[in-house]
Scaffold this motif. Sequence first.
Motif, short mmCIF file in Angstrom:
data_model
loop_
_atom_site.label_atom_id
_atom_site.label_comp_id
_atom_site.label_asym_id
_atom_site.label_seq_id
_atom_site.Cartn_x
_atom_site.Cartn_y
_atom_site.Cartn_z
N TYR A 1 -6.21 -3.27 15.11
CA TYR A 1 -6.29 -4.40 14.92
C TYR A 1 -6.13 -5.39 15.04
N THR A 2 -6.75 -6.46 16.18
CA THR A 2 -5.70 -7.60 16.36
C THR A 2 -6.20 -8.68 16.61
N LEU A 3 -6.16 -9.70 16.13
CA LEU A 3 -6.49 -11.26 15.60
C LEU A 3 -6.62 -11.59 16.79
N TYR B 1 -2.82 -5.39 12.46
CA TYR B 1 -2.72 -4.08 11.77
C TYR B 1 -3.05 -2.28 12.09
N GLU B 2 -2.15 -1.59 12.00
CA GLU B 2 -2.25 -0.18 12.27
C GLU B 2 -2.61 0.67 11.24
N LEU B 3 -3.84 1.70 12.23
CA LEU B 3 -4.06 2.13 10.95
C LEU B 3 -4.40 3.83 11.50
N LYS B 4 -3.35 4.65 11.25
CA LYS B 4 -3.37 6.63 11.40
C LYS B 4 -4.28 7.06 11.08
N SER B 5 -5.32 7.40 11.35
CA SER B 5 -6.26 8.91 11.42
C SER B 5 -6.12 9.72 12.24
N GLY B 6 -5.68 10.89 12.08
CA GLY B 6 -5.41 12.29 12.40
C GLY B 6 -4.49 11.63 13.50
N ASN B 7 -4.59 12.70 14.74
CA ASN B 7 -3.65 12.10 16.16
C ASN B 7 -3.74 10.95 16.64
N LEU B 8 -5.03 9.90 15.59
CA LEU B 8 -5.70 8.65 16.50
C LEU B 8 -4.98 7.45 15.79
#
Length: 222
Positions: A185-187, A174-181
């Motif tokens: 998270y990879t199992l 799963y991917e979370l975007k925060s600002g330009n980042l």
Amino acid sequence: MKILPKIVLTLIFFATMQYCFGQKQLSEGTLTYIISIQSAKNEKPVNSNLNGAELNVYLKPSQSRSEMKSTLGTETNVYDNSVKKGFILKEYSGQKLLISLTKENWAQKNQWNDDMKFVVSEELEKIGDYKCKKAVSSTMDGKSFTVYFAPDIVLSNKKYNNSFEQLPGLPVQYELKSGNLIFTYTLTGLSYEPVSAVKFEAPKTGFRMMTYEENQQLKKGE
């Protein structure tokens, strides 16, 4: 004329049973994720203390322990759905805090990703050893949230992370975007082995104890 409806119902029944038996239930076990951070603009790895951090999630039907380890230190969240309480452990720079959590504290802490609605794609994508479907949602503050999940593995305890309460399978990436980042998270590990009850017990010594409200006030003063 009545035979045809019976045949259709029988086929539907067996198709449903085949789907159910094809799913594997994880009622107790451990999930291990590795975190990578990239720039949303140039997609290059970012030099961050969280790059390569490890997240271990220990699950029982009504208990969860999420343990994040990085070069900065360790932060652990433990919650028991049956008694509606838990605690946070923070171990950074020689400081060790134990923060108590009530039901209301847990809800406030996780309100940013509460009641997520996912749009699921039927296309399959291979991630590691898992055949995954893509699901997309957004957080309450409008940030994009993308999950690749294995529909053939179902978690009994979805309360450990309310982002996934309505996800029909195991979150593999799963991917979370925060600002330009972008935080990905990879199992990397999945265990069905029983988890010791000790994992969900609060330490009795060695930690400075405070309430969730006191910790919030402390963070405001920093």
